[in-house]
Scaffold this active site. Sequence first.
Site, short mmCIF file in Angstrom:
data_model
loop_
_atom_site.label_atom_id
_atom_site.label_comp_id
_atom_site.label_asym_id
_atom_site.label_seq_id
_atom_site.Cartn_x
_atom_site.Cartn_y
_atom_site.Cartn_z
N LYS A 78 27.74 -38.46 -117.76
CA LYS A 78 27.00 -37.36 -118.38
C LYS A 78 27.94 -36.57 -119.28
O LYS A 78 29.10 -36.34 -118.93
CB LYS A 78 26.42 -36.46 -117.28
CG LYS A 78 25.50 -35.36 -117.81
CD LYS A 78 24.95 -34.52 -116.67
CE LYS A 78 23.96 -33.47 -117.14
NZ LYS A 78 23.44 -32.63 -116.05
N SER A 153 18.41 -32.09 -115.89
CA SER A 153 19.06 -32.22 -117.18
C SER A 153 19.80 -33.54 -117.37
O SER A 153 20.12 -33.90 -118.49
CB SER A 153 20.03 -31.07 -117.38
OG SER A 153 21.08 -31.16 -116.43
N SER A 177 19.22 -31.33 -111.24
CA SER A 177 19.42 -32.21 -112.39
C SER A 177 19.88 -33.62 -112.10
O SER A 177 19.92 -34.44 -113.01
CB SER A 177 20.40 -31.57 -113.37
OG SER A 177 19.73 -30.57 -114.07
#
Length: 489
Positions: A78, A153, A177
């Site tokens: 990420k 997210s 997330s």
Amino acid sequence: MDLIKSSFSEIKNAIKEKKISAKEVTQFFLSRIQSHDKKINSFITINDKALDEANVIDQKISRGEDAGLLGGVPFGIKDMLCTRGLRTTAGSKILNNFIPPYDATVVERLKKSGVVVLGKTNQDEFAMGSSNETSFYGVVKNPWNLECVPGGSSGGSAAAQSARFTAGTIGTDTGGSIRQPASFCGIVGVKPTYGRVSRYGIVAYASSLDQAGPMVSSVEDAALTLEVICGKDEKDATTSSKTVPAFTKNLRKDLKGFRIGVMKEFMSDALDKDVQLTVEQALDAAKKLGAEIIEVSVPLTSQAVPMYYLVAASEASSNLARYDGVKYGHRSEFKDLSSIDLDQFYSKTRGQGFGSEVQRRIMLGTYCLSAGYYEAYYNKACQVRRLLKNQYEDAFKKCDVILSAVTTHPAFKIGDRISDPLAMYLNDIFTVSTNLAGLPGLSLPFGKAHSGLPIGVQLTAGPFEEQKMLDVAYALENVSSVKGALPNV
Ligand code: GLN
């Protein structure tokens, strides 16, 4: 070998036994990204040194050296995690030119164990969002239905993993997330106990809530990743020195003697029928595997969303004050710097560099922390947070693991909620409590909606009880009807 269906150990062993090279494995995933990611948009940056990194693994093996626990397994990371020499944007324009001079501890540990970094996955800007629609680098599509969000997210990690552009991915979870996008995309996601994994080198969103964790294809792969990334780090004073168990070796398939909690507050009427059915099926399966089902109650979860948005926005407003365009990151263009004052410099740079959701959080958070409001908002939220933690402690005296839905509904359509921040925030109703109480949480694919979209179930355990949570997940995964289900990419 079928790399799409292979576990980490299978990939690692095949490379070790020279049945396939690390370079071929990396090439396989890079080619999948190249052919299919245009329609999904799960990556922001591809690591152009990935094949070189794989080569280093192959060389080690040809010299007879140990290539590590995950030797040659390719990961997507990420874009919240700093990667040395590889652009790290946090999904924001304000960091679009930022190349970190160091690796986050999680990345460093993964690399040491032989992971090859394929690139950086897309995400909501600064991890603020539940749909991956706030990224400066564009919306990510759900591989199961391109009209739907992948969740957020960590939507890029979830989408990339579910499309098998990666063997594994890393996400971060401040309020859901990892778990929510894992559920929306049909993969396994684990948010470890606060303090289990180092936050060093992870772009800070809300420091008292943030944790990084695996978003992968199976519970076993998750357990293995946790063994690599968990543990004390001198560079993060909030990490715990508790021993990291041999999660993978300990995994068990029966649940005899396990007490599974059903939280009253989370069995609400608001649940979509398919989600409710999935939770019921998981509870039935757990019972058949020998677990006892016990009702528990954590009443303050009803206040979790307001508590979370006060704490998260306050900490974010403080953390994001560092992006001023002076030392690094985006700086607005000024014809003549000497004709403007510092405030104008900041406000133009920050006004252009941050997207609207991030600006909203900064303003909310600054308000909550300001003199006169601090006591009523931030401080009050922290006090209630402590009570929530106490209530969880009581609940975990009665059960080992709590099983619930991850979200009320499966993935929603792109565009459906983005213009209504409250509707978006409410999406986090079942996930934020775990972060507020500092507990570990996991999302396991267990059902399928009529629309074909995946549905996950959430497991939550007491602090540092990841093993119990992984055990339950492993046993349930073994009897799950959606095990191995893949989207058509
Ligand atoms: N959706 C939540 C938020 O927007 C949680 C995000 C996260 O866990 N990073 O803050």
